[in-house]
Design an enzyme around this catalytic site. Structure first.
Site, PDB file in Angstrom:
ATOM      1  N   CYS A 264      43.796   8.023  60.255  1.00 41.81           N
ATOM      2  CA  CYS A 264      43.377   8.753  59.065  1.00 41.81           C
ATOM      3  C   CYS A 264      42.067   9.498  59.340  1.00 41.81           C
ATOM      4  CB  CYS A 264      43.279   7.804  57.869  1.00 41.81           C
ATOM      5  SG  CYS A 264      43.202   8.660  56.282  1.00 41.81           S
TER       6      CYS A 264
ATOM      7  N   HIS B 188      48.400   4.507  57.959  1.00 44.29           N
ATOM      8  CA  HIS B 188      47.535   3.367  58.278  1.00 44.29           C
ATOM      9  C   HIS B 188      48.294   2.142  58.799  1.00 44.29           C
ATOM     10  CE1 HIS B 188      43.646   4.691  56.440  1.00 44.29           C
ATOM     11  NE2 HIS B 188      44.465   5.545  55.857  1.00 44.29           N
TER      12      HIS B 188
ATOM     13  N   GLU C 122      47.074  -0.414  60.214  1.00 40.25           N
ATOM     14  CA  GLU C 122      46.310  -1.659  60.031  1.00 40.25           C
ATOM     15  C   GLU C 122      46.555  -2.304  58.674  1.00 40.25           C
ATOM     16  OE1 GLU C 122      45.241   1.254  59.440  1.00 40.25           O
ATOM     17  OE2 GLU C 122      43.494   1.334  58.132  1.00 40.25           O
TER      18      GLU C 122
END
Lengths: 82, 231
Positions: free
Chosen positions: B85, B194, B196
């Site tokens: 990002c 994302h 994560e």
């Protein structure tokens, strides 16, 4: 105070959402003669004393390398104001 | 295996990235934007957020940070670097990846679970996927529209440098549905969504099997650990 003024605009063929939003508001307010709005940036670099030719060249380089991103923006003017 | 996670002023997802590294089995090293020392890490993650308040352009000021000088040098020498990002925006502003990211076509911030197609698995961060695999990870951005000039696009397509494409929906107007890129060497990968946030059952995207059970993002982190172990 001496300054170098860098003007940066989004590339002409790219969508400028901020400009579009302002243009829409102006249309609503009855300004039919205004066909488009584009919003860019004016960045002032301040100096103690009038910048030398070398410093002006350095500022142009900074404008191209850091103050703008050539993929999405154009530096449209670098102006010295002493 | 030590994975560095960089924190800039305004970074938001550094803690989640650290957690993802730990869940994958790696050791986290916190890296600070003002410290040029990479502390002998084996890989680096540039997490998401709004570094330096997105002033000037997203990622532009972070790209000038002392830690980035070291990361750019190390990346050019082969160090695995993942930009997520805002981290992707930093990689683009650092010229480690080409092109640029602009405001979403529809002008809205978007937050959704996003399907992606894995387009390239010859990278430090995607070697654990299958080519063409469909994965789902969260996407949340306001300026995620990827653009590049025609010549760059031809090179990206021709040389297989597109790592991920959006599937089903193009959420932000990115050209050619580009969600993420790799560099020529395959050590640098950047993407807007994302990974994560999809590493632990109970906290990931919904899947047909169970709510919040999606862990497709974990493979990014296990991939780099495998690569580091094997190299």
């Amino acid at each position: 105070m001496p300054k170098i003024i860098v003007e940066v605009m989004p590339k002409a063929d790219l969508l400028d959402p901020a400009g579009k939003a302002v243009a829409n508001a102006l249309q609503r307010k009855g300004n039919a003669e205004i066909t488009n709005v584009r919003i860019g940036k004016r960045i002032e670099l301040h100096y103690e004393v009038a910048p030398t030719e070398e410093q002006i060249e350095a500022a142009k380089q900074i404008a191209a390398d850091f103050l703008s991103n050539g993929v999405i923006e154009d530096v449209v003017a670098v102006t010295v104001e002493n | 295996m030590k994975i560095g996670v960089v924190t800039f002023p305004g970074t938001l997802d550094d803690r989640d990235a650290q957690r993802a590294v730990r869940i994958a089995g790696g050791e986290v090293v916190k890296l600070w934007h003002a410290d040029a020392d990479l502390h002998s890490v084996d890989a680096v993650i540039l997490p998401g957020g709004f570094s330096f308040g997105d002033y000037l352009r997203c990622g532009a000021i972070a790209a000038q940070a002392p830690v980035m000088e070291s990361i750019i040098d190390a990346a050019n020498g082969g160090l695995p670097v993942l930009g997520i990002c805002n981290g992707f925006q930093v990689l683009v502003e650092s010229h480690l990846l080409p092109g640029g990211l602009i405001r979403n076509e529809h002008q809205h911030f978007i937050c959704r679970d996003q399907k992606l197609i894995v387009e390239n698995i010859d990278t430090a961060w995607t070697n654990g996927f299958k080519l063409g695999q469909e994965i789902t990870i969260p996407l949340k951005n306001g300026e995620g529209g990827y653009i590049a000039d025609d010549e760059t696009l031809r090179r990206l397509e021709g040389d297989g440098l597109i790592a991920f494409r959006y599937s089903e929906v193009n959420p932000n107007g990115s050209v050619n549905n580009i969600a993420g890129l790799r560099n020529e060497r395959g050590n640098v990968v950047g993407l807007m969504p994302h990974p994560e946030h999809a590493v632990e059952p109970g906290f990931g995207p919904d899947t047909p099997l169970a709510m919040r059970s999606g862990v497709d993002g974990l493979t990014f982190f296990t991939s780099v650990l495998n690569q580091v172990v094997n190299s």
